[in-house]
Design an enzyme around this catalytic site. Structure first.
Site, short mmCIF file in Angstrom:
data_model
loop_
_atom_site.label_atom_id
_atom_site.label_comp_id
_atom_site.label_asym_id
_atom_site.label_seq_id
_atom_site.Cartn_x
_atom_site.Cartn_y
_atom_site.Cartn_z
N GLU A 110 19.28 4.15 47.43
CA GLU A 110 18.85 2.97 48.23
C GLU A 110 17.17 2.99 48.19
O GLU A 110 16.73 1.81 47.87
CB GLU A 110 19.20 2.96 49.72
N ASN A 166 14.99 0.26 46.18
CA ASN A 166 14.01 -0.65 46.86
C ASN A 166 12.68 -0.62 46.01
O ASN A 166 12.08 -1.78 45.84
CB ASN A 166 13.82 -0.15 48.32
N ARG A 200 21.59 -9.10 46.43
CA ARG A 200 21.20 -8.06 47.15
C ARG A 200 22.12 -8.05 48.61
O ARG A 200 22.16 -9.31 48.95
CB ARG A 200 19.63 -7.77 47.46
#
Lengths: 151, 117
Positions: free
Chosen positions: A51, A55, A110
């Site tokens: 994650e 990002n 997303r």
């Protein structure tokens, strides 16, 4: 045992390319192997690393492969500390970014769940960001080793 | 590539078997293959079979949500099966179980969809 042991640390910097997401997950997983984590703990950590790195690549650098993502990890007693940082776009509104299901890039499908997952899977989660300067995510989690479960 | 997508058509149901790791890097393949298959007129419902999916993160949630919307526009439903513990947690945390039915295996998922159609 020897309480004054210095922390065990590692640092890895790699190109902001999506194929390095798997590399990042595996690297952190390998680093904590000697703590003998459970499969669930390993999976949680891999998810969290994925994650944070995703990002950085998508939001920090807008998929610019010439930029770099850095992961720093250290193990102190049974606690893993993780820092994932980029020197990219930064986040304007941290509170908004942290709210579940919010995404600044809905056109990319997303889910907006990245921060929520990191907060839920780790014991400590902190994000600092400066627009135009980058984002730094600091997290830690105590690893309950399999051995401890038997005692 | 670290993710394989296997598609199988059973009457009006599309079975999608995911094998490997579903992340931001591999999400596009899943999106493209599923998008194309769901566009076919014969496909009404979708079963996502996750027996051999060893890793998934929020990029996977995004793809699933995207295909769910596509399918819903056609009036179909989506089910998941053979979900491992960590994927289950992600689906739970994101609230996706409100829109996806979860089954133990493909057979159970197929049976439930036959009742729907």
């Amino acid at each position: 045992m020897n309480e004054t042991r210095a922390a065990n640390t590692m640092r890895v910097t790699f190109s902001a390319r999506s194929e390095n997401e798997a590399f990042a997950r595996i690297t952190v997983a390998a680093f904590i192997t000697h703590l003998d984590p459970t499969l669930d703990e390993l999976n949680d950590l891999k998810t969290v690393v994925s994650e944070a790195v995703t990002n950085a690549i998508i939001h920090g650098y807008d998929n610019d492969p010439s930029r770099f993502v850095t992961i720093e990890a250290s193990i102190e007693d049974e606690t893993l500390h993780l820092i994932v940082s980029d020197e990219g776009n930064g986040i304007e509104d941290l509170e908004l970014a942290r709210s579940p299901l919010y995404t600044s890039k809905p056109e990319l499908e997303r889910s907006g769940m990245g921060f929520t997952i990191m907060e839920n899977f780790m014991d400590r989660f902190e994000v600092t960001s400066e627009p135009g300067r980058g984002t730094r995510i600091e997290m830690s989690k105590r690893i309950e080793s399999k051995k401890a479960l038997f005692n | 590539m670290s993710l394989q997508v296997e598609l199988e058509h059973q009457r009006n149901v599309l079975i999608v078997r995911l094998r490997g790791e579903l992340d931001h890097h591999t999400a596009d393949v899943v999106r493209i293959r599923m998008e194309e298959a769901i566009l076919k007129s014969t496909v009404e419902h979708v079963i996502l079979s996750m027996k051999d999916l060893i890793f998934m993160d929020s990029s996977g949630l995004g793809v699933i949500l995207g295909r769910y919307k596509q399918l819903k526009a056609k009036g179909g439903v989506m089910a998941v099966c053979d979900v491992n513990k960590s994927v289950y947690r992600l689906l739970e945390l994101s609230g996706l179980f409100k829109i996806l039915a979860v089954h133990d295996n493909e057979r159970a998922a197929l049976t439930s969809l036959e009742v729907v159609s």
